[in-house]
Every structure is written in structure tokens, then in C-alpha cells.
Design a protein around this motif. Structure first.
Motif, PDB file in Angstrom:
ATOM      1  N   ALA A 274      20.539  32.402  22.585  1.00  0.00           N
ATOM      2  CA  ALA A 274      20.767  33.220  23.776  1.00  0.00           C
ATOM      3  C   ALA A 274      19.442  33.684  24.380  1.00  0.00           C
ATOM      4  N   ALA A 275      19.280  33.429  25.666  1.00  0.00           N
ATOM      5  CA  ALA A 275      18.036  33.768  26.366  1.00  0.00           C
ATOM      6  C   ALA A 275      18.394  34.168  27.796  1.00  0.00           C
ATOM      7  N   HIS A 276      18.114  33.298  28.771  1.00  0.00           N
ATOM      8  CA  HIS A 276      18.571  33.556  30.141  1.00  0.00           C
ATOM      9  C   HIS A 276      20.089  33.755  30.150  1.00  0.00           C
ATOM     10  N   THR A 277      20.810  32.869  29.469  1.00  0.00           N
ATOM     11  CA  THR A 277      22.242  33.025  29.197  1.00  0.00           C
ATOM     12  C   THR A 277      22.453  32.680  27.727  1.00  0.00           C
ATOM     13  N   GLY A 278      23.704  32.597  27.333  1.00  0.00           N
ATOM     14  CA  GLY A 278      24.012  32.127  25.987  1.00  0.00           C
ATOM     15  C   GLY A 278      24.256  30.638  25.929  1.00  0.00           C
ATOM     16  N   THR A 279      23.946  29.914  27.026  1.00  0.00           N
ATOM     17  CA  THR A 279      24.302  28.490  27.105  1.00  0.00           C
ATOM     18  C   THR A 279      23.163  27.627  27.631  1.00  0.00           C
ATOM     19  N   ASP A 280      21.921  27.974  27.329  1.00  0.00           N
ATOM     20  CA  ASP A 280      20.775  27.277  27.914  1.00  0.00           C
ATOM     21  C   ASP A 280      20.405  26.011  27.142  1.00  0.00           C
ATOM     22  N   VAL A 281      20.151  24.924  27.888  1.00  0.00           N
ATOM     23  CA  VAL A 281      19.558  23.722  27.306  1.00  0.00           C
ATOM     24  C   VAL A 281      18.382  23.289  28.180  1.00  0.00           C
ATOM     25  N   THR A 282      17.462  22.558  27.573  1.00  0.00           N
ATOM     26  CA  THR A 282      16.389  21.909  28.320  1.00  0.00           C
ATOM     27  C   THR A 282      16.542  20.400  28.180  1.00  0.00           C
ATOM     28  N   VAL A 283      15.930  19.671  29.110  1.00  0.00           N
ATOM     29  CA  VAL A 283      16.000  18.205  29.108  1.00  0.00           C
ATOM     30  C   VAL A 283      14.583  17.669  29.241  1.00  0.00           C
ATOM     31  N   ARG A 284      14.156  16.900  28.266  1.00  0.00           N
ATOM     32  CA  ARG A 284      12.807  16.323  28.282  1.00  0.00           C
ATOM     33  C   ARG A 284      12.879  14.812  28.475  1.00  0.00           C
ATOM     34  N   ASP A 285      12.168  14.317  29.483  1.00  0.00           N
ATOM     35  CA  ASP A 285      12.012  12.881  29.666  1.00  0.00           C
ATOM     36  C   ASP A 285      10.868  12.418  28.776  1.00  0.00           C
ATOM     37  N   GLU A 286      11.185  11.677  27.739  1.00  0.00           N
ATOM     38  CA  GLU A 286      10.166  11.290  26.754  1.00  0.00           C
ATOM     39  C   GLU A 286       9.138  10.326  27.335  1.00  0.00           C
ATOM     40  N   GLU A 287       9.497   9.614  28.394  1.00  0.00           N
ATOM     41  CA  GLU A 287       8.556   8.660  28.981  1.00  0.00           C
ATOM     42  C   GLU A 287       7.422   9.351  29.729  1.00  0.00           C
ATOM     43  N   THR A 288       7.730  10.398  30.472  1.00  0.00           N
ATOM     44  CA  THR A 288       6.710  11.054  31.304  1.00  0.00           C
ATOM     45  C   THR A 288       6.282  12.413  30.765  1.00  0.00           C
ATOM     46  N   GLY A 289       7.044  12.978  29.835  1.00  0.00           N
ATOM     47  CA  GLY A 289       6.737  14.311  29.346  1.00  0.00           C
ATOM     48  C   GLY A 289       7.188  15.424  30.268  1.00  0.00           C
ATOM     49  N   ILE A 290       7.986  15.116  31.293  1.00  0.00           N
ATOM     50  CA  ILE A 290       8.515  16.138  32.182  1.00  0.00           C
ATOM     51  C   ILE A 290       9.666  16.868  31.490  1.00  0.00           C
ATOM     52  N   LEU A 291       9.656  18.195  31.578  1.00  0.00           N
ATOM     53  CA  LEU A 291      10.687  19.017  30.959  1.00  0.00           C
ATOM     54  C   LEU A 291      11.463  19.757  32.041  1.00  0.00           C
ATOM     55  N   PHE A 292      12.773  19.510  32.104  1.00  0.00           N
ATOM     56  CA  PHE A 292      13.659  20.288  32.959  1.00  0.00           C
ATOM     57  C   PHE A 292      14.060  21.528  32.169  1.00  0.00           C
ATOM     58  N   ALA A 293      13.633  22.693  32.637  1.00  0.00           N
ATOM     59  CA  ALA A 293      13.841  23.929  31.883  1.00  0.00           C
ATOM     60  C   ALA A 293      15.058  24.709  32.340  1.00  0.00           C
ATOM     61  N   GLY A 294      15.714  24.288  33.425  1.00  0.00           N
ATOM     62  CA  GLY A 294      16.790  25.103  33.953  1.00  0.00           C
ATOM     63  C   GLY A 294      16.277  26.502  34.249  1.00  0.00           C
TER      64      GLY A 294
END
Length: 347
Positions: A219-239
């Protein structure tokens, strides 16, 4: 480019209608689009309880959302830093997609079906690969209510282990609120989706020679947070674990968010896509304004508690020094102070 649309109306109010995109029928000519419709006509029952007074037709494709390619094959649309309103249709959060060798993954879908349709068109302008996955970074309506086109097209919806229940519990509130803010006709067809893959810890999505890692957080911003990392470029979608310019919104745990941010800042990334604001932030320095805000929120809340202030008085002064650094401050800060006060008073 031509696309298929179906007019949908509120079952009990035929005067409130909206032309709705039917993903998957795109073609270079009207005739080819019509042939695709004839070969596989859509079932209007999929849109129940909405009514379809006529047949699906083909027309020239409407405008796509503007997106920026922030890394090879990684595209982001920066949402307006505004509250949902008729003029923006709920397009008030960042969304993106990653194109792999075999399919596409979408990360967040916006605040209405109309916004999701614009994102679908942006994808189709760049690839005809299928959209295999839609990752929802958390439960908030400005990130999930545009899921409809991707669900219609067969995308697997991925999110936190608690996401399905959290969205279900809040569904009617979300729908009522956004229909009122955006307008019932423009909002028509929007809904929260079912979650197909609920992530307890982490999972990997193979797009064909390109892998995304989805990580669930406490639990942080909400209780349902996920991040998405593109392993090819190292870009992280943090929501919404990362905000830029838009006042942060605390709907989970202040201490948890501070802890998760510390872990995220220790994570190597080529750049981070925040839930609101810029399409790409440098990392880890891109989190520094948010860290400062949360630290101020915590320090001011503890000072108010130690001084014996009542909640109603405390929310007027907590984090007030941050006002000039953030947009929409009045819309979110008092709410954040209330959540922080309630959490920290039991320390």
C-alpha cells in the motif's frame, strides 16, 4: 483509414447516445471495413444494458491521441493536468503502450471509453499487431475507465492482486462521478473491466522478443499499485507512484508510499513515466519533488498532532508551503492531509 462504429444509447433514454468505436475492423478502404463487418458482425449484446438502435457502419477514422515515442517502441500520451470535465472527456492521466515483436501491451487506458478509443487509434497508426495486454497501474477511474476498446479486442487485463475487488467495490461511485463530470452522453460505454491476471508479487509479459516486468507494491499511493518495466529499454511506467506537477493524491498509506519511493529510487531505470505530468522523467532525480512533498506532508502532520490541533484546523496548514509547487493543490492537498492525519495519529 476507416473504422467501424456502432451507435449506443442508454436503454431507458434513447436521446442519450454515442457513436462507439468497434476495434479490430480498421481498413484502408470503406469497402474493406464493410467486408470485415459482414464477415464477423459484432454482437450488440456485448454492450448490454446499452441499446444499439441500428447496425454497425464504417466511416473515416476519428482523431487519435497524440503520443510521444520516449524510447524505441515505447509511446506515451501525457494527459491534461486538469480535473475530469466535458472538455477533456477524462483524459487527465498519462497512458502508454509498448510494441513488441508479436503484440502490443497498453499501460493504463484513461478516464472514459472515448479516451481509450483515441489511444487505440494511436496504436493502430503505428502497428497492426494485436493488443495482447492491458496493464492497469492502480484502481483510480482516470486510469481504468477507458479499458473498453482493449477488452473488446481481447486484451488480457493485468493488475494488482487487490485490483479487481477494489474496482468492483468502487464501480458505481466511479461511474456516477465521471458521468456527472464528463457528461452522460460523452461517457456512454465507459466501465471498469474485470481483471484477468492479478499479480501478487511480479509477473513477466512476453510481447515477442520483448519482455515487460509487472511488479506489485505494498500500500502506497493506493493499495493496488503496480509498475511496468520494459526490459529492453529500461523505461519504467510508475503509474501514480510518481507524480509530476499535478498535486499528489494519497489514497493508501503515507508511510508506505515513502517506503516504496525509496525502493523505486534505488532501482535503475533509463527513465520513468509518471502517472501525471511529463511523458518521461529522469531517474531517480525525477522523484525528488514528490519525495519533498510527502516528507513535508508527514512532518507537518506530526507537528499538528504533537501540537494538539484538531483535524479541521490541521488540514488548513499541513503542507501549505508546497502550494506554489503543484497544480490542483486545493483539489487534493486537504484530502491528503486528512489521510495522513488519520494514519499518523496512531503512531
Amino acid at each position: 483509414m476507416f473504422e467501424a462504429v456502432l451507435t449506443l444509447c442508454l436503454t431507458l433514454d434513447a436521446g442519450t447516445c454515442r457513436d462507439t468505436l468497434l476495434p479490430g475492423y480498421e481498413a484502408e478502404s470503406r469497402a474493406s471495413c464493410a467486408e470485415a463487418l459482414a464477415a464477423a458482425p459484432p454482437d450488440p449484446a456485448r454492450f448490454a444494458p446499452l441499446a444499439a438502435p441500428g447496425e454497425a457502419t464504417c466511416r473515416e477514422a476519428a482523431a487519435a491521441l497524440e503520443v510521444e515515442e520516449i524510447a524505441p517502441g515505447v509511446f506515451v500520451h501525457s494527459g491534461a493536468i486538469e480535473e475530469p470535465a466535458p472538455g477533456n472527456l477524462g483524459e487527465v492521466s498519462n497512458m502508454g503502450f509498448v510494441i513488441g515483436g508479436a503484440s502490443v501491451a497498453v499501460i493504463d487506458a484513461g478516464g472514459s471509453r472515448a479516451v481509450g478509443e483515441g489511444l487505440w487509434r494511436a496504436i493502430r497508426a503505428r502497428t497492426d499487431l494485436p493488443v495482447s495486454h492491458l496493464v492497469l497501474t492502480h484502481m483510480h477511474p482516470d486510469h481504468v475507465l477507458g479499458a473498453g476498446p482493449f477488452v473488446f479486442a481481447g486484451a488480457e487485463v493485468v493488475g494488482h492482486a487487490g485490483l479487481g475487488r477494489a474496482m468492483s467495490e468502487r464501480r458505481q461511485s466511479y461511474l456516477d462521478s465521471f458521468a456527472r463530470l464528463i457528461g452522460p452522453a460523452a461517457f456512454l460505454g465507459s466501465d471498469v473491466p474485470a481483471v484477468d491476471d492479478e499479480v501478487e508479487d511480479s509477473t513477466r509479459i512476453d510481447l515477442g522478443s520483448r519482455v515487460l516486468t509487472v511488479t506489485a507494491w505494498p500500500a502506497a499511493h493506493t493499495g493496488t499499485d503496480v509498475t511496468v518495466r520494459d526490459e529492453e529499454t529500461g523505461i519504467l511506467f510508475a503509474g501514480d507512484l510518481v507524480f509530476d506537477r499535478h498535486t499528489p493524491a494519497l489514497d493508501g498509506s503515507l508511510r508506505g508510499w515513502q517506503s516504496v519511493l525509496e525502493d523505486l529510487q534505488a532501482t535503475e531505470a533509463a527513465g520513468v513515466v509518471p502517472g501525471h505530468g511529463a511523458a518521461r522523467l529522469p531517474w531517480p532525480e525525477g522523484a525528488e519533488p514528490l519525495v519533498r512533498y510527502l516528507d513535508t506532508l508527514a512532518a507537518d502532520t506530526r507537528a499538528a498532532l504533537n501540537g494538539g490541533m484538531r483535524l479541521g484546523d490541521a488540514v488548513e496548514v499541513i503542507a501549505e508551503d508546497e502550494r506554489e509547487a503543484w497544480a490542483l493543490f486545493d483539489a487534493y492537498n486537504a484530502r491528503n492531509a486528512t489521510v495522513a492525519f488519520t494514519e499518523l495519529e496512531w503512531e
